[in-house]
Design a protein around this motif. Structure first.
Motif, PDB file in Angstrom:
ATOM      1  N   VAL A 353      51.169  29.101  61.557  1.00 53.79           N
ATOM      2  CA  VAL A 353      52.400  28.401  61.925  1.00 53.79           C
ATOM      3  C   VAL A 353      53.403  28.476  60.777  1.00 53.79           C
ATOM      4  CG1 VAL A 353      53.404  26.158  62.536  1.00 53.79           C
ATOM      5  CG2 VAL A 353      51.213  26.846  63.506  1.00 53.79           C
ATOM      6  N   ALA A 354      52.926  28.321  59.556  1.00 52.55           N
ATOM      7  CA  ALA A 354      53.807  28.345  58.386  1.00 52.55           C
ATOM      8  C   ALA A 354      54.107  29.754  57.901  1.00 52.55           C
ATOM      9  CB  ALA A 354      53.186  27.535  57.252  1.00 52.55           C
ATOM     10  N   THR A 355      53.088  30.617  57.855  1.00 53.42           N
ATOM     11  CA  THR A 355      53.297  31.931  57.236  1.00 53.42           C
ATOM     12  C   THR A 355      54.141  32.866  58.104  1.00 53.42           C
ATOM     13  OG1 THR A 355      51.169  32.715  58.114  1.00 53.42           O
ATOM     14  CG2 THR A 355      51.174  31.779  55.898  1.00 53.42           C
ATOM     15  N   VAL A 356      54.004  32.779  59.418  1.00 56.19           N
ATOM     16  CA  VAL A 356      54.822  33.624  60.291  1.00 56.19           C
ATOM     17  C   VAL A 356      56.285  33.219  60.186  1.00 56.19           C
ATOM     18  CG1 VAL A 356      55.288  34.253  62.684  1.00 56.19           C
ATOM     19  CG2 VAL A 356      52.933  34.158  61.865  1.00 56.19           C
ATOM     20  N   PHE A 357      56.534  31.912  60.232  1.00 52.40           N
ATOM     21  CA  PHE A 357      57.911  31.439  60.047  1.00 52.40           C
ATOM     22  C   PHE A 357      58.414  31.803  58.652  1.00 52.40           C
ATOM     23  CE2 PHE A 357      60.692  28.051  58.353  1.00 52.40           C
ATOM     24  CZ  PHE A 357      61.797  28.251  59.175  1.00 52.40           C
ATOM     25  N   GLY A 358      57.533  31.663  57.638  1.00 54.69           N
ATOM     26  CA  GLY A 358      57.927  31.978  56.280  1.00 54.69           C
ATOM     27  C   GLY A 358      58.419  33.402  56.130  1.00 54.69           C
ATOM     28  N   THR A 359      57.751  34.338  56.789  1.00 57.25           N
ATOM     29  CA  THR A 359      58.153  35.743  56.707  1.00 57.25           C
ATOM     30  C   THR A 359      59.574  35.944  57.211  1.00 57.25           C
ATOM     31  OG1 THR A 359      55.913  36.617  56.899  1.00 57.25           O
ATOM     32  CG2 THR A 359      57.690  38.057  57.605  1.00 57.25           C
ATOM     33  N   VAL A 360      59.865  35.415  58.394  1.00 53.26           N
ATOM     34  CA  VAL A 360      61.196  35.593  58.985  1.00 53.26           C
ATOM     35  C   VAL A 360      62.251  34.855  58.166  1.00 53.26           C
ATOM     36  CG1 VAL A 360      62.607  35.136  61.020  1.00 53.26           C
ATOM     37  CG2 VAL A 360      60.276  36.002  61.284  1.00 53.26           C
ATOM     38  N   ALA A 361      61.932  33.640  57.736  1.00 51.22           N
ATOM     39  CA  ALA A 361      62.894  32.874  56.952  1.00 51.22           C
ATOM     40  C   ALA A 361      63.228  33.579  55.641  1.00 51.22           C
ATOM     41  CB  ALA A 361      62.340  31.475  56.675  1.00 51.22           C
ATOM     42  N   LEU A 362      62.219  34.143  54.979  1.00 47.40           N
ATOM     43  CA  LEU A 362      62.453  34.840  53.710  1.00 47.40           C
ATOM     44  C   LEU A 362      63.281  36.104  53.921  1.00 47.40           C
ATOM     45  CD1 LEU A 362      58.945  34.479  52.018  1.00 47.40           C
ATOM     46  CD2 LEU A 362      61.049  33.285  51.393  1.00 47.40           C
ATOM     47  N   LEU A 363      63.028  36.815  55.019  1.00 46.81           N
ATOM     48  CA  LEU A 363      63.805  38.027  55.300  1.00 46.81           C
ATOM     49  C   LEU A 363      65.272  37.690  55.545  1.00 46.81           C
ATOM     50  CD1 LEU A 363      61.310  39.967  57.606  1.00 46.81           C
ATOM     51  CD2 LEU A 363      62.088  40.671  55.344  1.00 46.81           C
ATOM     52  N   VAL A 364      65.518  36.650  56.336  1.00 47.80           N
ATOM     53  CA  VAL A 364      66.896  36.279  56.663  1.00 47.80           C
ATOM     54  C   VAL A 364      67.618  35.727  55.438  1.00 47.80           C
ATOM     55  CG1 VAL A 364      68.338  34.710  58.027  1.00 47.80           C
ATOM     56  CG2 VAL A 364      66.392  35.863  59.097  1.00 47.80           C
ATOM     57  N   LEU A 365      66.922  34.924  54.653  1.00 47.20           N
ATOM     58  CA  LEU A 365      67.556  34.203  53.545  1.00 47.20           C
ATOM     59  C   LEU A 365      67.338  34.873  52.191  1.00 47.20           C
ATOM     60  CD1 LEU A 365      66.537  30.601  54.672  1.00 47.20           C
ATOM     61  CD2 LEU A 365      68.755  31.721  54.970  1.00 47.20           C
ATOM     62  N   ALA A 366      66.893  36.112  52.192  1.00 49.42           N
ATOM     63  CA  ALA A 366      66.585  36.789  50.927  1.00 49.42           C
ATOM     64  C   ALA A 366      67.788  36.829  49.984  1.00 49.42           C
ATOM     65  CB  ALA A 366      66.089  38.210  51.207  1.00 49.42           C
ATOM     66  N   GLY A 493      64.729  34.048  63.848  1.00 57.11           N
ATOM     67  CA  GLY A 493      65.422  34.955  62.949  1.00 57.11           C
ATOM     68  C   GLY A 493      66.796  35.332  63.462  1.00 57.11           C
ATOM     69  N   ALA A 494      66.914  35.556  64.768  1.00 55.34           N
ATOM     70  CA  ALA A 494      68.217  35.892  65.359  1.00 55.34           C
ATOM     71  C   ALA A 494      69.202  34.745  65.154  1.00 55.34           C
ATOM     72  CB  ALA A 494      68.045  36.196  66.845  1.00 55.34           C
ATOM     73  N   VAL A 495      68.724  33.523  65.349  1.00 52.28           N
ATOM     74  CA  VAL A 495      69.578  32.352  65.121  1.00 52.28           C
ATOM     75  C   VAL A 495      70.006  32.293  63.655  1.00 52.28           C
ATOM     76  CG1 VAL A 495      69.644  29.821  65.113  1.00 52.28           C
ATOM     77  CG2 VAL A 495      68.574  31.031  67.018  1.00 52.28           C
ATOM     78  N   GLY A 496      69.051  32.534  62.755  1.00 50.78           N
ATOM     79  CA  GLY A 496      69.354  32.481  61.330  1.00 50.78           C
ATOM     80  C   GLY A 496      70.373  33.533  60.905  1.00 50.78           C
ATOM     81  N   VAL A 497      70.242  34.736  61.417  1.00 51.74           N
ATOM     82  CA  VAL A 497      71.195  35.806  61.087  1.00 51.74           C
ATOM     83  C   VAL A 497      72.605  35.412  61.508  1.00 51.74           C
ATOM     84  CG1 VAL A 497      71.891  38.155  61.711  1.00 51.74           C
ATOM     85  CG2 VAL A 497      69.513  37.682  61.119  1.00 51.74           C
ATOM     86  N   PHE A 498      72.727  34.814  62.683  1.00 51.90           N
ATOM     87  CA  PHE A 498      74.053  34.402  63.179  1.00 51.90           C
ATOM     88  C   PHE A 498      74.663  33.332  62.274  1.00 51.90           C
ATOM     89  CE2 PHE A 498      76.611  31.537  65.899  1.00 51.90           C
ATOM     90  CZ  PHE A 498      77.637  32.429  66.216  1.00 51.90           C
ATOM     91  N   VAL A 499      73.872  32.319  61.925  1.00 53.38           N
ATOM     92  CA  VAL A 499      74.385  31.244  61.068  1.00 53.38           C
ATOM     93  C   VAL A 499      74.752  31.795  59.691  1.00 53.38           C
ATOM     94  CG1 VAL A 499      73.823  29.055  59.943  1.00 53.38           C
ATOM     95  CG2 VAL A 499      73.070  29.470  62.294  1.00 53.38           C
ATOM     96  N   LEU A 500      73.917  32.662  59.146  1.00 54.19           N
ATOM     97  CA  LEU A 500      74.183  33.241  57.831  1.00 54.19           C
ATOM     98  C   LEU A 500      75.448  34.083  57.858  1.00 54.19           C
ATOM     99  CD1 LEU A 500      73.131  33.501  54.939  1.00 54.19           C
ATOM    100  CD2 LEU A 500      71.819  35.498  55.667  1.00 54.19           C
ATOM    101  N   THR A 528      67.719  24.709  57.745  1.00 57.26           N
ATOM    102  CA  THR A 528      67.529  23.584  58.666  1.00 57.26           C
ATOM    103  C   THR A 528      67.657  24.034  60.114  1.00 57.26           C
ATOM    104  OG1 THR A 528      68.368  22.006  57.020  1.00 57.26           O
ATOM    105  CG2 THR A 528      68.374  21.300  59.336  1.00 57.26           C
ATOM    106  N   VAL A 529      68.694  24.817  60.389  1.00 59.35           N
ATOM    107  CA  VAL A 529      68.893  25.316  61.756  1.00 59.35           C
ATOM    108  C   VAL A 529      67.698  26.176  62.192  1.00 59.35           C
ATOM    109  CG1 VAL A 529      70.325  26.804  63.219  1.00 59.35           C
ATOM    110  CG2 VAL A 529      71.408  25.203  61.626  1.00 59.35           C
ATOM    111  N   MET A 530      67.229  27.042  61.297  1.00 52.32           N
ATOM    112  CA  MET A 530      66.091  27.892  61.633  1.00 52.32           C
ATOM    113  C   MET A 530      64.823  27.069  61.859  1.00 52.32           C
ATOM    114  SD  MET A 530      66.580  31.208  59.106  1.00 52.32           S
ATOM    115  CE  MET A 530      65.160  32.062  59.819  1.00 52.32           C
ATOM    116  N   GLY A 531      64.616  26.044  61.028  1.00 56.95           N
ATOM    117  CA  GLY A 531      63.435  25.203  61.195  1.00 56.95           C
ATOM    118  C   GLY A 531      63.422  24.503  62.542  1.00 56.95           C
ATOM    119  N   LEU A 532      64.572  23.955  62.933  1.00 55.44           N
ATOM    120  CA  LEU A 532      64.663  23.271  64.226  1.00 55.44           C
ATOM    121  C   LEU A 532      64.482  24.260  65.387  1.00 55.44           C
ATOM    122  CD1 LEU A 532      67.670  20.878  63.488  1.00 55.44           C
ATOM    123  CD2 LEU A 532      65.247  20.267  63.706  1.00 55.44           C
ATOM    124  N   ALA A 533      65.082  25.438  65.240  1.00 60.85           N
ATOM    125  CA  ALA A 533      64.949  26.451  66.292  1.00 60.85           C
ATOM    126  C   ALA A 533      63.490  26.883  66.443  1.00 60.85           C
ATOM    127  CB  ALA A 533      65.828  27.658  65.959  1.00 60.85           C
TER     128      ALA A 533
END
Length: 564
Positions: A353-366, A493-500, A528-533
Motif C-alpha cells: 500500500v505504501a511502496t506502490v504509492f511511494g514509487t508514483v509519488a517520487l516519480l511525479v515529485l522528483a 500519478g495522472a492527478v499529480g502531474v496535472f497539479v504539478l 496532499t492531493v495525490m494522497g487523497l486521490a
C-alpha cells in the motif's frame, strides 16, 4: 471464546500498536534527517567536491559496520535472545555475555579500521588529487569511530526488540539528528553557506577547508551517532535484567548463533562489499567535476536521492517487518508453515500500500524533491531529481525482497540469503562496472539504474527459494492486490502531474524552482492531493489491505472517541 482466540485477538492490536510507535519514531527521525540533509546541502552544496568527499567518509563507517556485523546483529540475535529469554533467569546470563563480547569486538574493529584510514581511502576513490585525498582521509579519521557506536546501537536495540520494547530503538535516532543539525547550524552561522558560480563551489572548497570546519561537520556527525547509541542504555536497564560485563563464552549456546552468523557475515560482506565498489565508481564523477562543464551529479547526489527514495521503506516496511519478524520467529520455532505463509502474505500486501504509492509519488515529485534537498539550487536539484526517478522504480521490489528474506532468518537459515546475495551482487557489480564506462556526468545515473535492476532481480531470485521452502505463499492474492494498488497509483500519478503542471513544476522558471520554500509548498499541495486521490482510488478498486494498513491509526481514533 477460547483462551487461544483471546490471545490471538490481543496479539494483533499489540502488533499494530508496536508498529505505530515505531513508525512514529521513524517518521520524526526521518523528518529531522531530511532537515539535516537540507542544511548540509545549504552548507556545502549538493553537487560540490567537499559535499562528495564528506559523504564518502561519512558513509564508509556504516557500510563497513553492516558488512562486518550489521546482518549478524539485526537478523541473528533476535531469535537467539528470544530463546534465552524463556530461561529461568530471563536470559540475563546469555545477554550479559553476548553484550560483553559484542562491545569488545566492535571496539577493536573500530580502532583497527580508523588507524587504517590512510590505506583504505585510496582504495575507495578514483583519480583523486592529493588535496582531495588528504581531506577524505581527515574526514574519515573523524567518522570511522562511528563503527563502534553503530554496533552498540544495534546490539542494545535488538535486546530491546527481543523483550518487546520497540519504541526506544526507533526514537533514539531523533537525538542523533538533533546533534548533527546543531552542528550544521553552527557551521552556517560561523562559516557561511555555500555559494555557487557557473555550477562550481566558490565558498567552501577542498583548497580552503579548515580544521574548524571539519570539527563542526564531521565531529558533530560522529557525536550524534554516539548519543544515539548511549541513550539506549537507560531503557535496557529498565528491562530489569541486571546486565553486567561477563566473560567466558563457552557452553552458553553461542555456538549455534556463530554458525548462523558465519553465513550472515558472508552475506553482508558480499552485499556491502559491492557498495564499496559502487562508492569507488561514483568518485569518478567527483574527480572529473572540474574538467566537465556545468553541474555534475556525484556520490552526495546519489546519497540524498537514496535517503528520499527509502522513506516509505523506512517508515512503513521496517516498522512492520520488525514486529512481524518476531511473529515469524515464533512460527518457525513452532514449525508452523501455515502461519509463516500467512504472515509473509499479509506483510507483503500491507507494505505494498505504501511502496506502490511511494514509487508514483517520487516519480511525479522528483523535481521539487530534488530542489528541496539541494539547498534550493535548481541545477543541482534537477540532478538529484533525475537520480531519484531512477531509484523510485525499484522501491516496491526492494521492500518486498527485504520482507521475503526475513523468512529465512526466522528459520535460522542464513545460508540461503547468502546464496541469494551472491547472485544479486554478481548482477549488481556487473551493472555497476558497466556504469564506469559512461561519461563522468552520467555515471551516477547509471549507478542508480543498476540499483533498481538489482532490486527487481532480488524479488525473482528470493521467490524461487521461498517456493521451495514454503510452497505457495498466497502468490495469486499478493499479485492481485499489487495490480489493484498499481492501477490506483497510476490514476493518482495522472492527478499529480496535472497539479504539478498548474504549479509550474515543468517550467524551469516556474514556481516550483524558485527556492526551497516554493518547493516545499508545491510538495505539500501536490502530495496532499495525490494522497487523497490514492485513498479514494484504493476504495474504488476495493483494496482490502488499506484497512489493515490504516489499522493503527483507526484504533487510536477509536480509543480516543471511547475515552470521551
Amino acid at each position: 471464546m477460547t483462551a487461544q482466540s483471546t490471545s490471538t485477538e490481543r496479539e494483533v492490536p499489540n502488533a499494530a500498536r508496536s508498529s505505530a510507535i515505531m513508525a512514529a519514531g521513524t517518521l520524526v527521525s526521518r523528518g529531522l534527517g531530511f532537515a539535516k540533509t537540507i542544511l548540509l546541502s545549504v552548507a556545502l552544496g549538493a553537487a560540490t567536491g567537499v559535499a562528495d568527499i564528506f559523504d564518502i567518509a561519512n558513509q564508509i563507517p556504516n557500510i563497513i559496520y553492516l558488512a562486518v556485523a550489521g546482518g549478524v546483529f539485526n537478523a541473528v540475535l533476535v531469535p537467539q535472545i528470544i530463546k534465552a529469554s524463556k530461561q529461568h533467569d530471563r536470559g540475563t546470563d546469555y545477554v550479559s555475555r553476548l553484550l560483553t563480547l559484542m562491545v569488545l569486538v566492535m571496539g577493536l574493529l573500530a580502532l583497527v579500521i580508523t588507524l587504517s584510514a590512510g590505506w583504505i581511502i585510496p582504495l575507495l576513490t578514483t583519480n583523486f588529487s592529493p588535496a582531495q585525498l588528504s581531506l577524505t582521509i581527515t574526514f574519515a579519521l573523524w567518522c570511522l569511530p562511528q563503527i563502534f557506536f553503530y554496533g552498540l546501537y544495534a546490539v542494545l536495540g535488538q535486546i530491546l526488540n527481543s523483550y518487546g520494547s520497540f519504541g526506544p530503538y526507533m526514537w533514539a535516532p531523533v537525538l542523533n539528528n538533533v546533534v548533527a543539525i546543531g552542528g550544521l547550524l553552527l557551521f552556517i552561522v560561523l562559516m557561511g553557506s555555500q555559494q555557487m558560480q557557473d555550477g562550481r563551489a566558490v565558498t567552501h572548497t577542498v583548497e580552503n577547508w579548515s580544521a574548524s570546519q571539519t570539527l563542526l561537520v564531521a565531529g558533530t556527525a560522529t557525536l550524534g551517532i554516539a548519543v544515539q547509541a548511549l541513550v539506549l542504555a537507560w531503557p535496557v536497564k529498565r528491562l530489569g535484567l541486571g546486565l553486567r560485563p561477563r566473560f567466558g563464552w563457552r557452553g552458553i549456546g553461542l555456538g549455534r548463533a556463530a554458525k548462523i552468523a558465519i553465513w550472515t557475515l558472508g552475506t553482508m560482506v558480499v552485499g556491502n562489499g559491492a557498495f564499496l565498489i559502487f562508492t569507488k565508481i561514483g568518485t569518478i564523477a567527483t574527480s572529473a567535476r572540474e574538467s566537465v562543464e556545468g553541474a555534475v551529479a556525484g556520490p552526495y547526489s546519489l546519497t540524498v536521492a537514496t535517503q528520499v527514495y527509502l522513506l516509505p521503506h523506512s517508515i512503513v516496511v521496517l516498522s512492520v517487518a520488525t514486529v512481524l519478524f518476531n511473529r515469524m520467529s515464533h512460527a518457525a520455532t513452532n514449525k508452523d508453515d501455515d502461519a509463516m505463509r500467512h504472515i509473509l502474505s499479509r506483510g507483503l500486501r500491507t507494505v505494498g500500500v505504501a511502496t506502490v504509492f511511494g514509487t508514483v509519488a517520487l516519480l511525479v515529485l522528483a523535481g521539487p524533491l530534488g530542489m528541496l534537498f539541494s539547498g534550493g539550487r535548481a541545477p543541482a536539484g534537477a540532478l538529484v531529481g533525475i537520480v531519484l526517478s531512477f531509484l523510485a522504480l525499484g522501491l516496491p521490489f526492494f521492500s518486498a525482497n527485504f520482507m521475503m528474506n526475513r523468512v529465512f532468518y526466522s528459520f535460522e537459515d542464513a545460508r540461503t540469503p547468502f546464496i541469494i546475495q551472491i547472485t544479486l551482487t554478481t548482477i549488481g557489480v556487473t551493472l555497476a562496472v558497466g556504469a564506469a564506462f559512461f561519461p563522468p556526468q552520467w555515471v551516477i545515473f547509471a549507478l542508480a539504474a543498476s540499483y533498481t535492476v538489482g532490486s527487481m532481480c532480488g524479488v525473482v531470485v528470493s521467490h524461487q527459494f521461498l517456493k521451495r521452502r514454503l510452497g505457495d505463499y498466497d502468490g495469486g492474492r499478493i499479485i492481485d492486490s499489487h495490480i489493484r494498488m498499481a492501477t490506483a497509483a497510476l490514476g493518482t500519478g495522472a492527478v499529480g502531474v496535472f497539479v504539478l503542471w498548474l504549479l509550474g513544476g515543468y517550467d524551469p522558471q516556474g514556481y516550483a524552482w524558485i527556492s526551497i520554500w516554493s518547493a516545499m509548498a508545491v510538495l505539500a499541495i501536490t502530495g496532499t492531493v495525490m494522497g487523497l486521490a490514492y485513498l479514494l482510488l484504493l476504495k474504488l478498486f476495493r483494496v482490502q489491505e488499506l484497512k489493515e494498513f490504516l489499522q493503527p491509526v483507526l484504533e487510536r481514533l477509536g480509543r480516543g472517541a471511547g475515552s470521551r
